[in-house]
Scaffold this active site. Structure first.
Site, mmCIF file in Angstrom:
data_model
loop_
_atom_site.group_PDB
_atom_site.id
_atom_site.type_symbol
_atom_site.label_atom_id
_atom_site.label_comp_id
_atom_site.label_asym_id
_atom_site.label_seq_id
_atom_site.Cartn_x
_atom_site.Cartn_y
_atom_site.Cartn_z
ATOM 1 N N HIS A 8 0.829 -1.211 0.000
ATOM 2 C CA HIS A 8 0.000 0.000 0.000
ATOM 3 C C HIS A 8 0.865 1.264 0.000
ATOM 4 O O HIS A 8 2.010 1.250 0.481
ATOM 5 C CB HIS A 8 -0.919 -0.006 1.229
ATOM 6 C CG HIS A 8 -0.156 -0.039 2.520
ATOM 7 N ND1 HIS A 8 0.375 1.097 3.085
ATOM 8 C CD2 HIS A 8 0.209 -1.070 3.310
ATOM 9 C CE1 HIS A 8 1.022 0.766 4.191
ATOM 10 N NE2 HIS A 8 0.941 -0.543 4.356
ATOM 11 N N ARG A 59 -6.024 0.567 3.899
ATOM 12 C CA ARG A 59 -4.883 1.169 3.187
ATOM 13 C C ARG A 59 -4.482 0.332 1.970
ATOM 14 O O ARG A 59 -4.044 0.879 0.944
ATOM 15 C CB ARG A 59 -3.700 1.409 4.141
ATOM 16 C CG ARG A 59 -3.151 0.188 4.870
ATOM 17 C CD ARG A 59 -2.207 0.650 5.973
ATOM 18 N NE ARG A 59 -1.458 -0.389 6.661
ATOM 19 C CZ ARG A 59 -1.884 -1.085 7.716
ATOM 20 N NH1 ARG A 59 -3.123 -0.904 8.184
ATOM 21 N NH2 ARG A 59 -1.093 -1.969 8.315
ATOM 22 N N GLU A 86 -1.354 -7.060 7.239
ATOM 23 C CA GLU A 86 -0.029 -6.789 7.808
ATOM 24 C C GLU A 86 0.221 -7.758 8.962
ATOM 25 O O GLU A 86 -0.735 -8.310 9.533
ATOM 26 C CB GLU A 86 0.002 -5.328 8.311
ATOM 27 C CG GLU A 86 1.326 -4.863 8.912
ATOM 28 C CD GLU A 86 2.530 -5.068 8.007
ATOM 29 O OE1 GLU A 86 3.004 -6.222 7.921
ATOM 30 O OE2 GLU A 86 2.992 -4.084 7.393
ATOM 31 N N HIS A 88 0.612 -8.737 12.657
ATOM 32 C CA HIS A 88 -0.007 -8.100 13.813
ATOM 33 C C HIS A 88 1.085 -7.632 14.763
ATOM 34 O O HIS A 88 1.898 -8.451 15.227
ATOM 35 C CB HIS A 88 -0.962 -9.073 14.521
ATOM 36 C CG HIS A 88 -1.907 -8.358 15.435
ATOM 37 N ND1 HIS A 88 -1.463 -7.642 16.531
ATOM 38 C CD2 HIS A 88 -3.253 -8.201 15.410
ATOM 39 C CE1 HIS A 88 -2.500 -7.085 17.128
ATOM 40 N NE2 HIS A 88 -3.600 -7.409 16.462
ATOM 41 N N HIS A 181 0.853 -5.690 2.262
ATOM 42 C CA HIS A 181 1.543 -4.929 3.321
ATOM 43 C C HIS A 181 3.025 -5.315 3.396
ATOM 44 O O HIS A 181 3.409 -6.402 2.942
ATOM 45 C CB HIS A 181 0.861 -5.230 4.659
ATOM 46 C CG HIS A 181 -0.588 -4.893 4.647
ATOM 47 N ND1 HIS A 181 -1.072 -3.688 5.101
ATOM 48 C CD2 HIS A 181 -1.662 -5.577 4.172
ATOM 49 C CE1 HIS A 181 -2.385 -3.648 4.934
ATOM 50 N NE2 HIS A 181 -2.776 -4.789 4.370
HETATM 51 O O1 LIG Z 1 2.674 -2.181 10.605
HETATM 52 C C1 LIG Z 1 3.512 -1.284 10.415
HETATM 53 O O2 LIG Z 1 3.900 -0.517 11.312
HETATM 54 C C2 LIG Z 1 4.116 -1.084 9.039
HETATM 55 O O3 LIG Z 1 3.156 -1.127 8.098
HETATM 56 C C3 LIG Z 1 5.191 -2.111 8.768
HETATM 57 O O4 LIG Z 1 6.078 -1.900 9.740
HETATM 58 P P1 LIG Z 1 7.594 -2.338 9.812
HETATM 59 O O5 LIG Z 1 8.297 -1.867 8.562
HETATM 60 O O6 LIG Z 1 8.062 -1.622 11.047
HETATM 61 O O7 LIG Z 1 7.622 -3.822 9.977
#
Ligand SMILES: O=C(O)[C@H](O)COP(=O)(O)O
Length: 247
Positions: A8, A59, A86, A88, A181
């Site tokens: 996204h 998103r 994403e 969790h 994600h």
């Molecule tokens: O969930 C999140 O904060 C981001 O979309 C991905 O986070 P990261 O790059 O810190 O794993």
């Protein structure tokens, strides 16, 4: 066979540098523009699709909608699944990544963000953010829903879904687009490339940039490339990696 994956565009919480996970935040203005640009790039490069997959989170859904708008393909079938959500982020959700690094150290934040099998601290079961307490997941078996996930447990729900649905579509000759994600895409990247646990630590997925995999008929990767300006893409990947640095 080609498969296109798009993370996204920048979300409101990416912009604020907050751990997001399953929090259902929308795209920022920049994120909308990134998604529109991704659609224009795919169109200019002559891509077309037969079926699309995305997560339950807006998103990713809105990114896909922008792409389909730009390609004039709003009529395509779209499958939404929580399996593509994403990773969790448990009790870290809502915390600022740089502040968390200042408090717990950059090494600890890197372990939480990028290690293969360490989960962030779990959400309390009674927390209203527990997916089992949310309308979005009311048709999902509560036992399957996490209170926090590592990349390993994310892989455990992304890959079986990919194999049962997306791979089947590709085997049937369909051209598939996935809008997902950072970490659900890292799960797929690790699986496609048979990457070891140490190599995946260094993989950061840029927002709103189409990632193309070309496979042979046995699903071995022949080629992998992002569509867009290589310097701009490198800069975006570096920015993602640096989100976990203390200011
Ligand atoms: O969930 C999140 O904060 C981001 O979309 C991905 O986070 P990261 O790059 O810190 O794993």
């Amino acid at each position: 066979m080609k498969l296109v994956l798009v993370r996204h565009g920048e979300s409101e919480w990416n912009r604020a540098n907050l751990f997001t996970g399953w929090t259902d935040v929308d795209l920022s203005e920049k994120g909308h523009q990134e998604a529109i640009q991704a659609g224009q790039t795919l169109k200019q490069e002559g891509y077309d699709f037969d079926v699309c997959y995305t997560s339950y989170l807006k998103r990713a859904i809105h990114t896909l909608n922008h792409i389909l708008d730009e390609m004039d393909r709003n009529w395509l079938p779209v499958h939404k699944s929580w399996h593509l959500n994403e990773r969790h982020y448990g009790a870290l959700q809502g915390l600022n990544k740089a502040d968390t690094a200042a408090k717990y150290g950059e090494d600890q934040v890197k372990i939480w963000r990028r290690s293969f099998d360490v989960k962030p601290p779990l959400l309390d079961v009674n927390d209203e953010r527990n997916p089992a307490n949310q309308a979005m997941y009311r048709n999902v078996d509560a036992k399957a829903l996490p209170l926090a996930e590592s990349l390993e447990t994310t892989i455990d729900r992304v890959i079986p879904y990919y194999e049962a649905n997306i791979k089947k579509d590709m085997e049937a000759g369909k051209r598939v687009l996935i809008a997902a994600h950072g970490n659900s895409i890292r799960a797929l990247v690790k699986y496609f490339e048979n990457m070891d646990k140490d190599t995946i630590v260094g993989v950061n997925i840029p927002t709103g940039v189409p990632l193309v995999y070309e496979f042979d008929e046995d699903f071995h990767v022949q080629k992998k490339y992002y569509l867009g300006d290589p310097d701009a893409i490198q800069a975006k990947m570096k920015a993602v990696a640096n989100q976990g640095k203390a200011k």
